[in-house]
Design a protein around this motif. Structure first.
Motif, mmCIF file in Angstrom:
data_model
loop_
_atom_site.group_PDB
_atom_site.id
_atom_site.type_symbol
_atom_site.label_atom_id
_atom_site.label_comp_id
_atom_site.label_asym_id
_atom_site.label_seq_id
_atom_site.Cartn_x
_atom_site.Cartn_y
_atom_site.Cartn_z
ATOM 1 N N ALA A 39 73.457 150.413 57.875
ATOM 2 C CA ALA A 39 74.130 149.246 58.435
ATOM 3 C C ALA A 39 75.633 149.423 58.343
ATOM 4 C CB ALA A 39 73.701 147.983 57.690
ATOM 5 N N SER A 40 76.308 149.230 59.467
ATOM 6 C CA SER A 40 77.768 149.347 59.475
ATOM 7 C C SER A 40 78.401 148.211 58.680
ATOM 8 C CB SER A 40 78.289 149.330 60.914
ATOM 9 O OG SER A 40 77.875 148.150 61.593
ATOM 10 N N ASP A 41 77.723 147.063 58.656
ATOM 11 C CA ASP A 41 78.202 145.922 57.889
ATOM 12 C C ASP A 41 77.369 145.809 56.614
ATOM 13 O OD1 ASP A 41 79.094 143.566 56.841
ATOM 14 O OD2 ASP A 41 78.756 142.353 58.634
ATOM 15 N N HIS A 42 77.893 146.371 55.512
ATOM 16 C CA HIS A 42 77.162 146.341 54.258
ATOM 17 C C HIS A 42 76.915 144.914 53.785
ATOM 18 C CE1 HIS A 42 78.545 150.636 53.685
ATOM 19 N NE2 HIS A 42 77.272 150.712 53.396
ATOM 20 N N GLY A 43 77.895 144.053 54.061
ATOM 21 C CA GLY A 43 77.792 142.689 53.573
ATOM 22 C C GLY A 43 76.572 141.962 54.103
ATOM 23 N N PHE A 44 76.336 142.043 55.406
ATOM 24 C CA PHE A 44 75.201 141.337 55.990
ATOM 25 C C PHE A 44 73.883 141.914 55.478
ATOM 26 C CE2 PHE A 44 72.144 140.548 59.517
ATOM 27 C CZ PHE A 44 72.117 139.163 59.399
ATOM 28 N N ALA A 45 73.821 143.231 55.328
ATOM 29 C CA ALA A 45 72.604 143.860 54.805
ATOM 30 C C ALA A 45 72.362 143.440 53.363
ATOM 31 C CB ALA A 45 72.718 145.379 54.901
ATOM 32 N N VAL A 46 73.420 143.367 52.564
ATOM 33 C CA VAL A 46 73.290 142.913 51.179
ATOM 34 C C VAL A 46 72.845 141.452 51.158
ATOM 35 C CG1 VAL A 46 74.570 142.353 49.070
ATOM 36 C CG2 VAL A 46 74.919 144.560 50.198
ATOM 37 N N PHE A 47 73.395 140.650 52.058
ATOM 38 C CA PHE A 47 73.004 139.241 52.147
ATOM 39 C C PHE A 47 71.505 139.119 52.407
ATOM 40 C CE2 PHE A 47 72.108 135.498 54.748
ATOM 41 C CZ PHE A 47 72.620 134.484 53.955
ATOM 42 N N LEU A 48 70.994 139.873 53.381
ATOM 43 C CA LEU A 48 69.565 139.823 53.695
ATOM 44 C C LEU A 48 68.724 140.303 52.511
ATOM 45 C CD1 LEU A 48 69.341 141.125 57.381
ATOM 46 C CD2 LEU A 48 69.073 138.780 56.557
ATOM 47 N N PHE A 49 69.182 141.356 51.862
ATOM 48 C CA PHE A 49 68.447 141.922 50.725
ATOM 49 C C PHE A 49 68.368 140.917 49.580
ATOM 50 C CE2 PHE A 49 68.606 144.278 46.652
ATOM 51 C CZ PHE A 49 67.361 144.900 46.725
ATOM 52 N N VAL A 50 69.488 140.299 49.251
ATOM 53 C CA VAL A 50 69.531 139.373 48.125
ATOM 54 C C VAL A 50 68.746 138.102 48.433
ATOM 55 C CG1 VAL A 50 71.023 137.897 46.727
ATOM 56 C CG2 VAL A 50 71.696 140.262 47.201
ATOM 57 N N VAL A 51 68.946 137.529 49.627
ATOM 58 C CA VAL A 51 68.247 136.286 49.967
ATOM 59 C C VAL A 51 66.734 136.508 50.023
ATOM 60 C CG1 VAL A 51 67.846 134.575 51.783
ATOM 61 C CG2 VAL A 51 70.174 135.184 51.145
ATOM 62 N N SER A 52 66.312 137.584 50.678
ATOM 63 C CA SER A 52 64.870 137.855 50.755
ATOM 64 C C SER A 52 64.304 138.172 49.371
ATOM 65 C CB SER A 52 64.588 139.009 51.720
ATOM 66 O OG SER A 52 65.282 140.188 51.342
ATOM 67 N N GLY A 53 65.048 138.927 48.568
ATOM 68 C CA GLY A 53 64.601 139.210 47.200
ATOM 69 C C GLY A 53 64.527 137.949 46.360
ATOM 70 N N TRP A 54 65.468 137.055 46.569
ATOM 71 C CA TRP A 54 65.483 135.790 45.846
ATOM 72 C C TRP A 54 64.280 134.930 46.241
ATOM 73 C CZ3 TRP A 54 66.423 133.407 41.759
ATOM 74 C CH2 TRP A 54 66.683 132.043 41.673
ATOM 75 N N VAL A 55 63.972 134.872 47.536
ATOM 76 C CA VAL A 55 62.825 134.093 48.001
ATOM 77 C C VAL A 55 61.525 134.705 47.470
ATOM 78 C CG1 VAL A 55 61.517 133.296 50.015
ATOM 79 C CG2 VAL A 55 64.015 133.222 50.043
ATOM 80 N N VAL A 56 61.447 136.033 47.441
ATOM 81 C CA VAL A 56 60.271 136.694 46.872
ATOM 82 C C VAL A 56 60.083 136.272 45.420
ATOM 83 C CG1 VAL A 56 59.368 138.921 46.067
ATOM 84 C CG2 VAL A 56 60.194 138.683 48.414
ATOM 85 N N SER A 57 61.167 136.240 44.668
ATOM 86 C CA SER A 57 61.070 135.845 43.260
ATOM 87 C C SER A 57 60.671 134.377 43.120
ATOM 88 C CB SER A 57 62.394 136.106 42.533
ATOM 89 O OG SER A 57 63.390 135.169 42.895
ATOM 90 N N LEU A 58 61.134 133.529 44.032
ATOM 91 C CA LEU A 58 60.738 132.123 44.005
ATOM 92 C C LEU A 58 59.234 131.981 44.238
ATOM 93 C CD1 LEU A 58 63.638 130.439 46.040
ATOM 94 C CD2 LEU A 58 63.296 130.398 43.561
ATOM 95 N N CYS A 59 58.729 132.756 45.196
ATOM 96 C CA CYS A 59 57.286 132.720 45.475
ATOM 97 C C CYS A 59 56.492 133.197 44.268
ATOM 98 C CB CYS A 59 56.963 133.585 46.690
ATOM 99 S SG CYS A 59 57.617 132.960 48.264
ATOM 100 N N LEU A 60 56.952 134.260 43.627
ATOM 101 C CA LEU A 60 56.261 134.777 42.440
ATOM 102 C C LEU A 60 56.355 133.788 41.280
ATOM 103 C CD1 LEU A 60 57.396 138.515 42.588
ATOM 104 C CD2 LEU A 60 55.137 137.589 43.157
ATOM 105 N N HIS A 61 57.484 133.115 41.183
ATOM 106 C CA HIS A 61 57.681 132.089 40.154
ATOM 107 C C HIS A 61 56.628 130.984 40.296
ATOM 108 C CE1 HIS A 61 60.349 129.352 37.671
ATOM 109 N NE2 HIS A 61 59.618 128.451 38.324
#
Length: 260
Positions: A39-61
Motif C-alpha cells: 500500500a502506498s498509503d501506510h496510514g490507511f492500511a494500518v487503520f484497516l489492520f487496527v480497526v479490523s483487529g480490534w473488532v476481531v478482539s471484540l468478537c472474541l471477547h
C-alpha cells in the motif's frame, strides 16, 4: 405431568459466521499490505489492520463470555447466535462495536462494552458468575500477549517498522481494554466479577448506574492528570515485553492517517 424439553446447542448455532471471517480477511490482507509495503498509503492500511483487529478482539471477547455461560448452565446461548462470532448478533451492537471503535479513533483507548445477554437465573454458584465476567478481559490479555511476543523475541531488528508499529498500537488497545474493563465499575466486567459476592441490597442500589459506567470511565480518562498516569502504567506493562513507546506512538500516528 408434562416435561419441558431442554433445548441444547445445535451444531449450526456455533458455526463461525461469514461476517466474522470477512473481518478476519480484512485484517489479514491489510496486515499483508503493511508488511510488504504494497500500500502506498501506510496510514490507511494500518487503520484497516487496527480497526479490523480490534473488532476481531471484540468478537472474541464476547464469545468468551458466551462460551463460559454455556458451560456454566445457560443453554440458551446457542440459539441467540453468540457462538457464531457474528457481531450483528449482539444485543447492543452500539455498545459492543460502534462505541469501542469511536473511542479508539477519538483517543486511542480500548474500551469494550458488554453485549451478550446471559440468563443468569440458569447459572448456579457465585464462582461461575464471576468466571463468566472475567472471561472477556482474559481474552484481551491473551491477545495482547500474542501481539507483544514478537517484540519480546527480538523482531524489532528484522520485521518492517510500520508493521511493528501497527502491532504495538493494537497491543496497547488490548492492554487498555483489559485493565479498564477489570475495574470494579458498574457496567464493566470488573464489577461483574465482584457483583455475585455483594449483598442483594448493594446490588439493587448500584444497578441504576450500570448503564453509565462505560461512559463515566471514558470521561475520567479525559482528565489530563489521570490520562498521563494511566498511560504511564500501560507503557510500563508493555515494557515488560520490550515494546518501545516510540513504536506505540508511531502506530497511533499512522492509524490517524487523516491527520497526516
Amino acid at each position: 405431568m408434562s416435561v419441558t424439553p431442554i433445548r441444547r446447542t445445535r451444531h449450526g448455532d456455533s458455526r463461525i459466521s461469514p461476517i466474522f471471517l470477512g473481518i478476519v480477511a480484512v485484517m489479514a490482507v491489510s496486515g499483508w499490505a503493511v508488511w510488504t509495503e504494497f500500500a502506498s498509503d501506510h496510514g490507511f492500511a494500518v487503520f484497516l489492520f487496527v480497526v479490523s483487529g480490534w473488532v476481531v478482539s471484540l468478537c472474541l471477547h464476547e464469545y468468551a463470555h458466551a462460551r463460559s455461560a454455556l458451560h456454566s448452565g445457560d443453554i440458551s446461548i446457542g440459539e441467540k447466535g453468540y457462538l457464531t462470532l457474528n457481531p450483528l448478533k449482539y444485543t447492543h451492537a452500539l455498545l459492543s462495536i460502534v462505541l469501542p471503535v469511536v473511542f479508539v479513533i477519538m483517543g486511542g483507548i480500548g474500551l469494550p462494552g458488554g453485549a451478550v445477554f446471559i440468563e443468569r437465573g440458569r447459572i448456579r454458584g457465585r464462582w461461575r458468575h464471576s468466571l463468566i465476567s472475567a472471561a472477556g478481559p482474559l481474552v484481551n490479555l491473551l491477545f495482547a500477549v500474542l501481539l507483544m511476543l514478537p517484540f519480546a523475541l527480538g523482531a524489532v531488528d528484522t520485521w518492517p517498522t510500520e508493521f511493528l508499529a501497527a502491532l504495538a498500537f493494537l497491543a496497547m488497545l488490548q492492554v487498555t481494554a483489559a485493565v479498564l474493563n477489570l475495574l470494579p465499575v458498574p457496567g464493566l466486567d470488573g464489577y461483574g466479577i465482584v457483583e455475585p459476592w455483594l449483598s442483594y441490597q448493594t446490588r439493587r442500589q448500584v444497578e441504576p448506574f450500570a448503564q453509565f459506567g462505560l461512559l463515566a470511565v471514558f470521561g475520567v480518562l479525559w482528565i489530563p492528570s489521570v490520562n498521563v498516569k494511566f498511560f504511564d502504567a500501560v507503557y510500563t506493562v508493555m515494557g515488560w515485553f520490550h515494546v518501545p513507546e516510540d513504536y506505540i506512538r508511531f502506530g497511533y500516528t499512522l492509524f490517524r492517517f487523516w491527520k497526516n
